[in-house]
Scaffold this motif. Structure first.
Motif, PDB file in Angstrom:
ATOM      1  N   ALA A 133     -24.580 -15.264  29.259  1.00 45.02           N
ATOM      2  CA  ALA A 133     -26.053 -14.008  29.802  1.00 45.02           C
ATOM      3  C   ALA A 133     -26.342 -13.460  29.303  1.00 45.02           C
ATOM      4  O   ALA A 133     -27.784 -12.974  28.814  1.00 45.02           O
ATOM      5  N   ILE A 134     -26.069 -12.552  29.042  1.00 44.86           N
ATOM      6  CA  ILE A 134     -25.917 -11.161  27.883  1.00 44.86           C
ATOM      7  C   ILE A 134     -26.401 -11.686  27.195  1.00 44.86           C
ATOM      8  O   ILE A 134     -27.296 -10.620  26.446  1.00 44.86           O
ATOM      9  N   ALA A 135     -25.734 -11.612  25.802  1.00 44.65           N
ATOM     10  CA  ALA A 135     -25.791 -12.085  25.326  1.00 44.65           C
ATOM     11  C   ALA A 135     -27.297 -12.973  24.646  1.00 44.65           C
ATOM     12  O   ALA A 135     -28.318 -12.295  23.828  1.00 44.65           O
ATOM     13  N   ALA A 136     -28.006 -14.493  25.246  1.00 47.81           N
ATOM     14  CA  ALA A 136     -29.119 -14.485  25.773  1.00 47.81           C
ATOM     15  C   ALA A 136     -29.997 -13.676  26.224  1.00 47.81           C
ATOM     16  O   ALA A 136     -31.183 -13.601  25.328  1.00 47.81           O
ATOM     17  N   GLY A 137     -29.314 -12.894  27.253  1.00 40.38           N
ATOM     18  CA  GLY A 137     -30.947 -12.539  27.814  1.00 40.38           C
ATOM     19  C   GLY A 137     -31.012 -11.240  26.090  1.00 40.38           C
ATOM     20  O   GLY A 137     -32.776 -10.471  26.065  1.00 40.38           O
ATOM     21  N   THR A 377     -29.858 -12.753  34.585  1.00 42.92           N
ATOM     22  CA  THR A 377     -28.942 -12.219  33.880  1.00 42.92           C
ATOM     23  C   THR A 377     -30.567 -12.114  32.646  1.00 42.92           C
ATOM     24  O   THR A 377     -30.802 -11.295  32.454  1.00 42.92           O
ATOM     25  N   ALA A 378     -30.091 -13.124  32.150  1.00 42.12           N
ATOM     26  CA  ALA A 378     -31.082 -13.460  30.695  1.00 42.12           C
ATOM     27  C   ALA A 378     -32.669 -13.207  31.234  1.00 42.12           C
ATOM     28  O   ALA A 378     -32.928 -12.637  30.017  1.00 42.12           O
ATOM     29  N   GLY A 390     -30.683  -5.834  33.680  1.00 36.76           N
ATOM     30  CA  GLY A 390     -31.080  -7.517  34.043  1.00 36.76           C
ATOM     31  C   GLY A 390     -29.040  -7.913  34.131  1.00 36.76           C
ATOM     32  O   GLY A 390     -28.800  -8.353  34.722  1.00 36.76           O
ATOM     33  N   ILE A 391     -28.415  -6.937  33.834  1.00 37.65           N
ATOM     34  CA  ILE A 391     -26.682  -6.652  34.035  1.00 37.65           C
ATOM     35  C   ILE A 391     -26.844  -6.471  35.391  1.00 37.65           C
ATOM     36  O   ILE A 391     -26.051  -7.855  36.060  1.00 37.65           O
ATOM     37  N   GLY A 392     -27.257  -5.583  35.867  1.00 35.03           N
ATOM     38  CA  GLY A 392     -26.979  -5.277  37.607  1.00 35.03           C
ATOM     39  C   GLY A 392     -27.842  -5.777  38.230  1.00 35.03           C
ATOM     40  O   GLY A 392     -26.603  -6.801  39.174  1.00 35.03           O
ATOM     41  N   LEU A 393     -28.521  -6.353  38.105  1.00 33.29           N
ATOM     42  CA  LEU A 393     -29.573  -7.794  38.734  1.00 33.29           C
ATOM     43  C   LEU A 393     -28.352  -9.241  38.677  1.00 33.29           C
ATOM     44  O   LEU A 393     -28.606  -9.732  40.053  1.00 33.29           O
ATOM     45  N   GLY A 394     -28.106  -9.731  37.990  1.00 33.38           N
ATOM     46  CA  GLY A 394     -27.076 -10.699  37.133  1.00 33.38           C
ATOM     47  C   GLY A 394     -25.364 -10.715  38.169  1.00 33.38           C
ATOM     48  O   GLY A 394     -25.209 -11.772  39.382  1.00 33.38           O
ATOM     49  N   PHE A 395     -25.272  -9.997  38.082  1.00 34.81           N
ATOM     50  CA  PHE A 395     -23.855  -9.334  38.742  1.00 34.81           C
ATOM     51  C   PHE A 395     -23.978  -9.035  40.537  1.00 34.81           C
ATOM     52  O   PHE A 395     -22.963  -9.603  40.953  1.00 34.81           O
ATOM     53  N   ILE A 396     -25.105  -8.745  40.439  1.00 38.66           N
ATOM     54  CA  ILE A 396     -25.146  -8.723  42.053  1.00 38.66           C
ATOM     55  C   ILE A 396     -25.725  -9.912  42.884  1.00 38.66           C
ATOM     56  O   ILE A 396     -25.191 -10.252  43.502  1.00 38.66           O
ATOM     57  N   THR A 397     -26.297 -10.766  41.866  1.00 39.66           N
ATOM     58  CA  THR A 397     -27.017 -12.050  42.437  1.00 39.66           C
ATOM     59  C   THR A 397     -25.641 -12.791  41.964  1.00 39.66           C
ATOM     60  O   THR A 397     -25.328 -14.180  42.782  1.00 39.66           O
ATOM     61  N   TYR A 398     -24.593 -12.945  41.321  1.00 41.60           N
ATOM     62  CA  TYR A 398     -23.327 -13.964  40.942  1.00 41.60           C
ATOM     63  C   TYR A 398     -22.658 -13.423  42.334  1.00 41.60           C
ATOM     64  O   TYR A 398     -22.380 -14.507  43.069  1.00 41.60           O
ATOM     65  N   VAL A 399     -22.232 -11.790  42.518  1.00 42.12           N
ATOM     66  CA  VAL A 399     -21.255 -11.685  44.394  1.00 42.12           C
ATOM     67  C   VAL A 399     -21.906 -12.400  45.138  1.00 42.12           C
ATOM     68  O   VAL A 399     -21.347 -12.873  45.891  1.00 42.12           O
ATOM     69  N   LEU A 400     -23.321 -12.352  44.921  1.00 43.16           N
ATOM     70  CA  LEU A 400     -23.810 -12.318  46.677  1.00 43.16           C
ATOM     71  C   LEU A 400     -24.265 -14.158  46.516  1.00 43.16           C
ATOM     72  O   LEU A 400     -23.797 -15.012  47.677  1.00 43.16           O
ATOM     73  N   ILE A 401     -24.629 -15.099  45.475  1.00 48.07           N
ATOM     74  CA  ILE A 401     -24.524 -16.403  45.246  1.00 48.07           C
ATOM     75  C   ILE A 401     -22.678 -16.924  45.728  1.00 48.07           C
ATOM     76  O   ILE A 401     -22.689 -18.115  46.495  1.00 48.07           O
ATOM     77  N   LEU A 416     -17.245  -6.830  41.334  1.00 44.86           N
ATOM     78  CA  LEU A 416     -18.075  -6.821  42.717  1.00 44.86           C
ATOM     79  C   LEU A 416     -17.801  -4.942  42.340  1.00 44.86           C
ATOM     80  O   LEU A 416     -18.894  -4.915  42.916  1.00 44.86           O
ATOM     81  N   VAL A 417     -17.439  -4.224  42.587  1.00 46.95           N
ATOM     82  CA  VAL A 417     -17.488  -2.734  41.769  1.00 46.95           C
ATOM     83  C   VAL A 417     -18.653  -2.701  41.128  1.00 46.95           C
ATOM     84  O   VAL A 417     -19.113  -1.938  41.455  1.00 46.95           O
ATOM     85  N   VAL A 418     -19.290  -2.575  40.264  1.00 43.07           N
ATOM     86  CA  VAL A 418     -19.971  -3.391  39.070  1.00 43.07           C
ATOM     87  C   VAL A 418     -21.611  -3.783  39.761  1.00 43.07           C
ATOM     88  O   VAL A 418     -22.386  -3.056  39.714  1.00 43.07           O
ATOM     89  N   ALA A 419     -21.163  -5.041  40.791  1.00 44.89           N
ATOM     90  CA  ALA A 419     -22.156  -5.234  41.506  1.00 44.89           C
ATOM     91  C   ALA A 419     -22.384  -4.306  42.143  1.00 44.89           C
ATOM     92  O   ALA A 419     -23.508  -4.117  42.414  1.00 44.89           O
ATOM     93  N   VAL A 420     -21.318  -3.425  43.388  1.00 41.04           N
ATOM     94  CA  VAL A 420     -21.559  -2.106  44.251  1.00 41.04           C
ATOM     95  C   VAL A 420     -22.348  -1.340  43.669  1.00 41.04           C
ATOM     96  O   VAL A 420     -23.559  -1.071  44.335  1.00 41.04           O
ATOM     97  N   LEU A 421     -21.635  -0.963  42.604  1.00 44.15           N
ATOM     98  CA  LEU A 421     -22.955  -0.153  41.795  1.00 44.15           C
ATOM     99  C   LEU A 421     -23.698   0.017  41.381  1.00 44.15           C
ATOM    100  O   LEU A 421     -24.800   1.032  41.587  1.00 44.15           O
ATOM    101  N   PHE A 422     -23.765  -0.987  41.020  1.00 47.55           N
ATOM    102  CA  PHE A 422     -25.841  -1.742  40.473  1.00 47.55           C
ATOM    103  C   PHE A 422     -26.372  -1.480  41.857  1.00 47.55           C
ATOM    104  O   PHE A 422     -27.890  -0.950  42.163  1.00 47.55           O
ATOM    105  N   ALA A 423     -26.186  -1.969  42.497  1.00 40.28           N
ATOM    106  CA  ALA A 423     -26.797  -2.181  43.895  1.00 40.28           C
ATOM    107  C   ALA A 423     -27.446  -1.221  44.830  1.00 40.28           C
ATOM    108  O   ALA A 423     -28.399  -0.726  44.969  1.00 40.28           O
TER     109      ALA A 423
END
Length: 429
Positions: A133-137, A377-378, A390-401, A416-423
């Motif tokens: 998704a990061i590459a496509a985004g 993310t994309a 994009g990376i931050g929103l994607g990781f947060i969405t991934y963890v929550l879903i 999880l750490v990356v998602a929390v830091l971005f949040a």
């Protein structure tokens, strides 16, 4: 030479390696024109950016050839250069010196991760769907930048973006150039991107649409306007942690994926698909980023176009050394490169964006807990005009879903750490 580069062991010859080097260079030489064009939009001197681009590419390719002995060439990467110019400098309003400092920091971290076994843990920890998704985004991000450079889309107060004037000659030439690149790539014509850039620019010069170069060759432009102008202190002081992280993560995934793909095609992987000596290749990549940032260019990375040289028979580091030599020779053609108009490089940006967007085909579409975060993310990258967001929103969405879907066990600690830091970042800014 035979022993050091293992020509016989890899079933290659010096002539074959030289041909492969020329082939790889022709497929990626467009960066000589595109990168100064993009970086010039930040206020950086275009001539100095061109020299920095060529020297960084040559340095990285030399290290890759001599130290890692792989037929892989390096140059400032597409996507991250656009992010550097359009977002970090353009949207956030930071000086390009601070942006170069962020690139330097990401290169140092990349080097540390390459030397230590931490790199494999980081790469393996990120979900496969998020990597693609990061590459496509980044591809979508490049595409919208290309559309704007071509004049196909323009800003609009009512709808954010709207259709531009398609009757303007600059728009027509850009669109025709894009179509020509795709058609020539489909027919596997060598150097299609480079040729189309030069043809579109040439038409613009002859028709008087854009100023023609005063000469074909000249003494290399001075590096002084950009060399050692990076501001590392400013990069740290202004809190560019998310930006440094974005540079680092994208380079890490892009480099690892490119190395594995190209070297697998060259038959230089083992039976399990692993690359012996991968650490050396990653050291070459990260070292080139550090040197490039000191000279005045965005992140330098391994090029997937190296596969063209591999298909031509390249199997050793000699291929990369040939590419390095050609990049250094290209510096004297600065008058041509700096006269290339934006509508001539736009087709290349559009094409690279389309190629990168194909990464979405690897996403598990039947699994909503994987596909939905990947889409977030994309699409968030072009719509927020930020790779990091994009990376931050994607990781947060991934963890929550994953949590809501009862699959919390699939979320590892790193994600999880990356998602929390971005949040936290989104809440405090």
């Amino acid at each position: 030479m035979l022993r050091y580069f293992e020509l016989e062991a890899r079933n290659s010859t010096l002539r074959r390696e030289i041909v492969a080097g020329f082939t790889t260079f022709l497929t990626m030489a467009y960066i000589i024109f595109v990168n100064p064009q993009i970086l010039g939009g930040t206020g950086m001197d275009a001539g100095a950016a061109l020299v920095a681009t060529c020297i960084a590419a040559a340095f990285g390719s030399i290290v890759m050839g001599l130290y890692a002995n792989f037929p892989i060439a390096l140059a400032p990467g597409m996507g991250l250069n656009a992010y550097f110019a359009a977002v970090v400098v353009g949207t956030m309003g930071l000086p390009w010196q601070a942006a170069l400092g962020a690139v330097f920091c990401s290169g140092v971290l990349m080097l540390i991760l390459s030397v230590l076994p931490v790199r494999e843990w980081v790469v393996n920890a990120i979900p496969r769907s998020q990597k693609h998704a990061i590459a496509a985004g980044i591809g979508f991000f490049l595409f919208i930048i290309g559309l704007r450079s071509a004049g196909v889309v323009v800003g609009s107060d009512a709808t954010l973006v709207t259709l531009g004037n398609l009757t303007e000659w600059t728009v027509i030439l850009a669109v025709l150039g894009f179509i020509a690149i795709v058609g020539m790539e489909h027919l596997k014509q060598p150097a299609s991107v480079l040729l189309c850039i030069l043809i579109v620019a040439g038409i613009g010069w002859v028709a008087g649409i854009s100023p023609a170069p005063e000469s074909l060759v000249a003494a290399p432009p001075s590096l002084a306007p950009t060399a050692f102008q990076l501001d590392i202190a400013a990069a740290v002081e202004v809190g560019l942690v998310a930006i440094i992280f974005a540079f680092l993560m994208v380079d890490l995934f892009d480099t690892s994926g490119t190395l594995v793909a190209v070297l697998n095609e060259a038959g230089l992987t083992d039976g399990t698909g692993r690359v012996p000596g991968l650490k050396r290749a990653l050291v070459a990549d990260s070292s080139a980023t550090i040197v490039g940032s000191m000279l005045g260019t965005s992140t330098t990375t391994s090029y997937i176009e190296s596969a063209a040289g591999v298909r031509a028979g390249g199997r050793t580091g000699i291929t990369a050394l040939v590419v390095a030599g050609l990049f250094l020779v290209s510096i004297v053609f600065a008058p041509i490169a700096t006269a290339i108009p934006a509508f001539a490089t736009a087709p290349a940006i559009l094409f690279v964006g389309c190629v990168m967007a194909r990464a979405l085909r690897h996403v598990e579409w039947d699994d909503l807990t994987e596909s939905v975060p990947a889409i977030v993310t994309a699409l968030a990258m072009p719509f927020t005009y930020s790779i990091a967001t994009g990376i931050g929103l994607g990781f947060i969405t991934y963890v929550l879903i994953k949590a809501v879907g009862g699959r919390r066990h699939e979320v590892n600690l790193a994600v999880l750490v990356v998602a929390v830091l971005f949040a936290i970042r989104f809440m405090v800014t």
